[in-house]
Design a protein around this motif. Structure first.
Motif, PDB file in Angstrom:
ATOM      1  N   ASN A  66      -5.667   3.166  -5.144  1.00 44.10           N
ATOM      2  CA  ASN A  66      -5.699   4.151  -4.215  1.00 44.10           C
ATOM      3  C   ASN A  66      -4.751   5.327  -4.722  1.00 44.10           C
ATOM      4  N   HIS A  67      -5.212   6.709  -4.686  1.00 42.33           N
ATOM      5  CA  HIS A  67      -4.649   7.780  -5.119  1.00 42.33           C
ATOM      6  C   HIS A  67      -4.623   7.886  -6.578  1.00 42.33           C
TER       7      HIS A  67
ATOM      8  N   GLU B 229      -4.566  -2.520  -2.640  1.00 45.46           N
ATOM      9  CA  GLU B 229      -5.349  -1.505  -3.079  1.00 45.46           C
ATOM     10  C   GLU B 229      -4.553  -0.514  -4.149  1.00 45.46           C
TER      11      GLU B 229
ATOM     12  N   GLN C 171       0.839  -0.940  -0.278  1.00 44.04           N
ATOM     13  CA  GLN C 171       0.075  -0.222   0.087  1.00 44.04           C
ATOM     14  C   GLN C 171       0.799   1.223  -0.043  1.00 44.04           C
TER      15      GLN C 171
ATOM     16  N   ASN D  70     -11.093   6.936   0.257  1.00 42.45           N
ATOM     17  CA  ASN D  70      -9.672   6.485  -0.138  1.00 42.45           C
ATOM     18  C   ASN D  70      -9.264   5.224   0.881  1.00 42.45           C
ATOM     19  N   HIS D  71      -9.642   5.446   2.335  1.00 41.91           N
ATOM     20  CA  HIS D  71      -9.218   4.309   3.194  1.00 41.91           C
ATOM     21  C   HIS D  71     -10.360   3.645   3.853  1.00 41.91           C
TER      22      HIS D  71
ATOM     23  N   SER E 144      -9.036  -4.381  -2.862  1.00 40.26           N
ATOM     24  CA  SER E 144      -9.656  -3.078  -3.655  1.00 40.26           C
ATOM     25  C   SER E 144     -10.888  -2.903  -2.536  1.00 40.26           C
TER      26      SER E 144
END
Length: 504
Positions: free
Chosen positions: A152-153, A149, A72, A442-443, A179
């Motif tokens: 993410n971003h 993940e 991550q 996001n998290h 995910s």
């Protein structure tokens, strides 16, 4: 052909993450790994990669199996490397010189602009850092790819590119991916493993269809458990009647029969398996304080720039009224976060071209959760800001998914999901009528995302939000603003943007 054979695997780290997990990974498998935050997804990937030792069970890997593992976060030493050097460092030292071309090929496949190749990772966005990690994992062409993940971003455009890139990989290379992006899982997987503390379930289906199958299976388990308990209770009632008759009549045969019925009831109860009850990560409940203002925020030809002052676009005349849930669309680097920051600043100071109603009550959360102080604990973060008392604060934290054992731990030590839930609790306690949310999912795990969707849709509070989670923004958004070239425009529907038909 089986590449990984997992038998009776279990990991206990303070608490049991999972037990008795049996799984095979074969060529052609594209497995989605689903569980709530903190339930062992990253740990399982670490076990498969060989970086974490399980508490019990065995993992058998094919001889000479090469595994590419994308975690991550970058490693601390990565940030001083350029993007291209980070990829080159993933090649064995004896190959890095002669096969440096491999780094250029994989970066081209992932459509990384050449001007970024020689920028240090510390200077790049989280999305480009993740792309560098992905390229590094693939540059040596491993036999198995583990992705933790990976979206993410990433903006929506890059998520689409990632989906296409994964689809173009050789089908012989299996992938295991965690995910919280449901649309992404549906697009890239053909199997789904729901990881549980016990009785994990696997289905040869992508996420949405697998979840429907899981719910049906759990419902069948619940019915079976209820029937088993009902049978046991019936036997005990029969045994009680026979016992009374046997005592009154002095019949040893009836007394023996009574014991047999009781023993049968005990065996049924012992064998009965209750339906799975997920250890909930807590509810997310937001509460708006309401506003009668016609427009909470009005924009009048605001110029949005980069942090160093380069112009990005102008907003034109835009407004957000009570009840509007505005989704801001645009690719990475187009200036979504910059507009969010400008509006955030305008709620407390004069910013040219931005008017905020005097009745506005702001709830703000950015993608890095920087509104949380790493040195605070969850308890001090609540009790120092809100007059709720220690007992109620602990109850609210537990209800939001912050376990009692973590409530006096520094926020810096919490997982991303735990920090996200703490941030949502603080928003709730502020009781805003206007939410500014930059990547709030996001998290958050899938349960947390669905709870947030439901709460935002239920409230009358307005919001401006940035999200790259397609399912989330479809469920929440009532209006859509898109950054197109040098202008901010309102679009009726995000479908064309999400399908990649409009330039990010």
């Amino acid at each position: 052909m089986t590449l990984i054979d997992i038998q009776s695997l279990g990991v206990t780290l303070g608490e049991t993450l999972f037990t008795d997990l049996t799984l095979t990974i074969a060529k052609g498998d594209r497995i989605g790994l689903v569980a709530a935050n903190g339930r062992g997804k990253s740990t399982l990937l670490g076990c498969i990669a060989g970086s974490i030792d399980p508490t019990q069970g065995e993992i058998t890997r094919g001889r000479g199996l090469r595994i590419g593992h994308v975690g991550q976060h970058p490693m601390p030493g990565d940030f001083d490397l350029t993007l291209r050097d980070r990829v080159l460092h993933a090649l064995p030292p004896d190959r890095a010189g002669e096969e440096a071309w491999r780094a250029d090929v994989v970066l081209d496949d992932l459509q990384v602009p050449e001007e970024l190749h020689h920028r240090r990772l510390s200077e790049l966005s989280g999305g480009w850092q993740r792309t560098a990690m992905l390229a590094a994992a693939w540059v040596a062409e491993p036999d198995l790819l583990l992705l933790d993940e990976p979206t993410n971003h990433l903006d929506l455009h890059r998520i689409g590119l990632l989906q296409g890139w994964l689809a173009a990989l050789p089908r012989s290379v299996p992938i295991v991916v965690t995910s919280h992006d449901r649309a992404f899982l549906d697009a890239v997987t053909n199997r789904t493993l729901f990881l549980r503390a016990s009785d994990s379930r696997s289905f040869a289906l992508p996420y949405t269809r697998a979840r429907a199958a899981l719910e049906e299976s759990d419902a069948a388990d619940a019915r079976r458990f209820a029937n088993d308990l009902n049978k046991a209770n019936q036997l005990r009632r029969q045994a009680a009647k026979l016992k009374n008759i046997g005592i009154n009549s002095g019949s040893d045969l009836l007394i023996t029969k009574t014991k047999q019925l009781g023993a049968r009831a005990d065996r049924i109860e012992a064998a009965a398996r209750p339906a799975h009850a997920e250890r909930t990560a807590g509810e997310i409940r937001l509460a708006g304080s309401g506003s009668h203002a016609r427009a909470l925020v009005a924009l009048e030809e605001v110029e949005v720039t980069t942090p160093d002052g380069r112009p990005l676009y102008r907003t034109g005349r835009m407004w957000i009224a009570p009840g509007d849930r505005v989704v801001l669309l645009g690719g990475n680097g187009t200036g979504k976060t910059q507009l969010v920051r400008l509006i955030h600043a305008a709620t407390s100071e004069d910013i040219a071209g931005i008017r905020c109603a005097s009745s506005i009550g702001l709830g703000y959360s950015d993608q890095h959760l920087s509104q949380l102080s790493p040195a605070d604990t969850p308890m001090t973060a609540i009790t120092a800001r809100f007059d709720v008392g220690d007992s109620r604060a602990r109850a609210m934290l537990a209800g939001a998914g912050v376990d009692i054992r973590l409530q006096d731990t520094k926020i810096a030590a919490l997982s991303g999901g735990q920090r996200a839930r703490l941030a949502m609790l603080i928003l709730r306690l502020q009781q805003p009528n206007f939410y500014l949310l930059d990547e709030p999912t996001n998290h958050l795990d899938i349960d947390g995302q669905e709870a947030l969707e439901e709460e935002l849709a239920r409230q009358d509070a307005a919001c401006l939000l940035v999200s790259h989670d397609r399912q989330f923004l479809r469920a929440v958004g009532t209006r859509f603003w898109q950054i197109t070239g040098r202008r901010l425009v309102e679009v009726d529907d995000p479908k064309r943007f999400l399908a990649g038909e409009l330039a990010p």
